[in-house]
Scaffold this motif. Structure first.
Motif, short mmCIF file in Angstrom:
data_model
loop_
_atom_site.label_atom_id
_atom_site.label_comp_id
_atom_site.label_asym_id
_atom_site.label_seq_id
_atom_site.Cartn_x
_atom_site.Cartn_y
_atom_site.Cartn_z
N LEU A 3 74.89 18.99 68.86
CA LEU A 3 75.19 19.12 67.44
C LEU A 3 75.37 17.72 66.85
CD1 LEU A 3 77.82 22.02 67.46
CD2 LEU A 3 75.32 22.18 67.26
N ILE A 5 76.98 15.73 63.72
CA ILE A 5 77.95 15.88 62.64
C ILE A 5 78.07 14.56 61.89
CG2 ILE A 5 80.34 16.41 62.03
CD1 ILE A 5 80.55 18.05 64.56
N ASN A 185 78.59 17.21 57.27
CA ASN A 185 77.29 17.84 57.49
C ASN A 185 77.18 18.18 58.97
OD1 ASN A 185 74.52 18.30 58.07
ND2 ASN A 185 73.87 17.06 56.34
N ILE A 186 77.15 19.46 59.28
CA ILE A 186 77.04 19.92 60.66
C ILE A 186 75.66 20.53 60.86
CG2 ILE A 186 77.96 21.45 62.45
CD1 ILE A 186 80.67 21.28 61.10
N ASN A 187 74.77 19.77 61.50
CA ASN A 187 73.39 20.23 61.73
C ASN A 187 72.73 20.75 60.46
OD1 ASN A 187 73.72 19.60 64.48
ND2 ASN A 187 72.52 21.39 65.10
N GLU A 189 74.28 21.91 57.69
CA GLU A 189 75.15 22.75 56.85
C GLU A 189 76.26 21.87 56.27
OE1 GLU A 189 77.85 26.84 56.94
OE2 GLU A 189 76.27 26.49 58.42
N VAL A 203 81.33 27.45 61.69
CA VAL A 203 80.14 26.65 61.37
C VAL A 203 79.57 26.00 62.63
CG1 VAL A 203 79.26 24.69 60.07
CG2 VAL A 203 80.89 26.24 59.00
N LEU A 204 80.45 25.49 63.49
CA LEU A 204 79.99 24.88 64.73
C LEU A 204 79.28 25.90 65.63
CD1 LEU A 204 83.11 22.69 65.59
CD2 LEU A 204 80.83 21.82 65.06
N ARG A 206 77.89 28.67 64.66
CA ARG A 206 76.62 29.08 64.04
C ARG A 206 75.55 28.02 64.27
NH1 ARG A 206 78.33 30.81 59.35
NH2 ARG A 206 78.28 28.82 58.27
N ALA A 207 75.93 26.73 64.15
CA ALA A 207 74.98 25.64 64.37
C ALA A 207 74.48 25.64 65.81
CB ALA A 207 75.64 24.31 64.04
N ASP A 214 79.35 34.27 58.64
CA ASP A 214 80.05 33.23 57.88
C ASP A 214 81.42 33.76 57.50
OD1 ASP A 214 80.59 30.91 56.62
OD2 ASP A 214 79.15 31.17 54.99
#
Length: 224
Positions: A3, A5, A185-187, A189, A203-204, A206-207, A214
């Motif tokens: 990931l 970030i 910004n995480i991947n 998102e 979020v992590l 999901r990425a 969500d």
């Protein structure tokens, strides 16, 4: 699985500190096999701050109209972050610093692979101990305690090293239209403001392709 970030923040932004702590906790809970690369980007809330900083009471009174309003805002921050692993000590903060040196130190820390450790330590030094993070000696002590030789940090900060890189990064951020922090910004998102650890966890995950749902959360933007 890796990931990426990207974190845009300033070290005198309380919500940036909260976001750093909450995100760090969520990262620590990721399952084995997922690695994280965190890239820190500079943002100065007070780009015109004198190099030596300003008396915090004077500065905050000028910015917010009264010291009482400033204290009320501080109290709100403390109340809103109870049980979130943050121990604000606003009474210990005597000066609002110029954060450009701290952002320059991050350039050295990035090259040496200790940027995230240094960032967390700078936030903690300011908000939890009231340290003057605009001072070379203070930053050098932080560097020494978090993976960088003290002398290396002093020599780096006493030179012009990192100045161009920070200015160029800040210019790029302005061109991107970023006006408030934290921005994470995480991947791909985007997360604006200090979110809960649970929101960062979702979020992590999901990425990383672990979940597809969500959850709502509240947003706090920096105004300090």
């Amino acid at each position: 699985m890796k990931l990426i970030i990207d974190i845009t923040s300033d070290f005198i932004c309380p919500w940036c500190f909260v976001a750093e702590r909450q995100l760090s906790q969520a990262i620590n809970e990721l399952p084995d096999g997922i690695t994280v690369e965190t890239r820190w980007h500079p943002f100065e809330l007070n780009p015109d701050m004198p190099v030596q900083g300003m008396d915090r009471k004077t500065y905050r009174t000028m910015k917010f109209g009264s010291w009482e309003r400033s204290q009320a805002m501080d109290a709100h921050t403390v109340q809103a972050t109870q049980n979130k692993g943050v121990a604000f000590d606003y009474a210990a903060i005597k000066k609002t610093p110029n954060t450009f040196l701290a952002h320059r130190l991050m350039q050295l820390a990035r090259r040496e692979g200790v940027a995230t450790a240094i960032a967390g330590a700078v936030f903690s030094a300011y908000f939890e101990r009231g340290a003057d993070i605009g001072d070379i000696e203070v930053l050098a002590d932080i560097a020494r305690d978090n993976g960088l030789p003290r002398k290396t940090a002093v020599n780096f900060l006493a030179s012009d090293a990192g100045v161009h890189e920070v200015r160029a990064a800040e210019h790029a951020i302005q061109l991107d239209g970023i006006r408030s922090v934290p921005l994470i910004n995480i991947n791909g998102e985007i997360i604006s403001g200090a979110q809960s650890m649970e929101h960062f966890r979702i979020v992590l995950h999901r990425a990383a392709g672990l979940i597809a749902t969500d959850s709502p959360s509240s947003t706090h933007n920096a105004r300090n």
